[in-house]
Design an enzyme around this catalytic site. Structure first.
Site, PDB file in Angstrom:
ATOM      1  N   GLY A 186      29.117  17.852  25.505  1.00 15.05           N
ATOM      2  CA  GLY A 186      30.273  18.029  26.644  1.00 15.05           C
ATOM      3  C   GLY A 186      30.962  16.442  27.041  1.00 15.05           C
ATOM      4  CB  SER A 187      33.051  14.640  25.782  1.00 15.32           C
ATOM      5  OG  SER A 187      33.399  15.554  24.858  1.00 15.32           O
TER       6      SER A 187
END
Length: 244
Positions: free
Chosen positions: A205-206
């Site tokens: 997640g980024s």
């Protein structure tokens, strides 16, 4: 006679065919994922001896980990003069912003396109254009949700300044998110890189920001999904325009 044929009847060996099909359809895995997958496989074998249900859960988790670290092959457009998506994901922001100060660029706003990566997206980052890496700057920070506006300023990040073959300066920023705690950058300063090549990875997640040179024409819209190394993000200004 082909090695994949049975000497008895000339038909394809089922096992060999299955292996070949897997190689053609399953994407390769980024090297950074191998320790996690090997560890998961070992845990699966150990847990299976204790409990088959636990072993099955561990096996599913190992498969999910391998899927997260997938590095599918991409074919960039043959056309030059484009800035490509540096990541798979969702275009979350299109706005003017000042590039990270640690790169030493003039503190002047330029168009920024932000791509948010969920845990289900491919998490390797791609080079947006062919050129040479001018500078790489890492800055520690917070781990706010990557879809927030202030994540670009407050979160841990790794910034890359790329000069294209036409002399344009592109900035790509890897930003850690709420779950992401590790940024990997394989590029080095002075390295010549090709559009669409993998240069880094963010775990779990980024967000990836792409800062465009003045005069660029944005080709995507907010809410659009991108394919790293293939989706054109912007048309870069003509060489004569940039020099003029």
């Amino acid at each position: 006679m082909s090695a994949t044929r049975s000497p008895a009847n000339g038909t394809t060996n089922p096992v060999t065919h299955a292996v070949q099909l897997a190689r053609e359809t399953l994407p390769p895995m980024h090297p950074a994922g191998r320790p996690f997958v090997l560890g998961g496989a070992a845990a699966t074998l150990l847990l299976r001896r204790l409990s088959k249900p636990l072993g099955a859960l561990a096996g599913l988790a190992t498969v999910a980990t391998a899927a997260f670290f997938r590095e599918p092959r991409r074919v960039p457009p043959a056309r030059s003069g484009l800035a490509l998506a540096a990541a798979d994901g969702l275009v979350s922001l299109i706005e003017e912003a000042t590039p990270p100060p640690e790169l030493g660029l003039p503190a002047e706003p330029r168009m920024r396109v932000s791509i948010f990566l969920s845990v289900f997206d491919v998490h390797v980052q791609r080079v947006p254009a062919t050129g040479v890496i001018q500078r790489i700057a890492y800055r520690p920070g917070k781990f706010l949700s990557a879809d927030l506006d202030k994540a670009s300023d407050d979160n841990e990040r790794n910034s890359v300044l790329l000069r294209t073959e036409d002399g344009h300066d592109l900035v790509v920023v890897q930003i850690a998110g709420l779950v992401a705690r590790r940024i990997v950058c394989q590029a080095s300063e002075g390295e010549a890189v090709a559009a669409g090549a993998t240069y880094g990875l963010i775990r779990f997640g980024s967000r990836v920001d792409l800062y465009l040179p003045p005069g660029s024409e944005v080709l995507v819209s907010k809410g659009q999904r991108t394919i790293g190394g293939e989706t054109p993000i912007a048309e870069l200004p003509a060489v004569s325009d940039s020099k003029g």
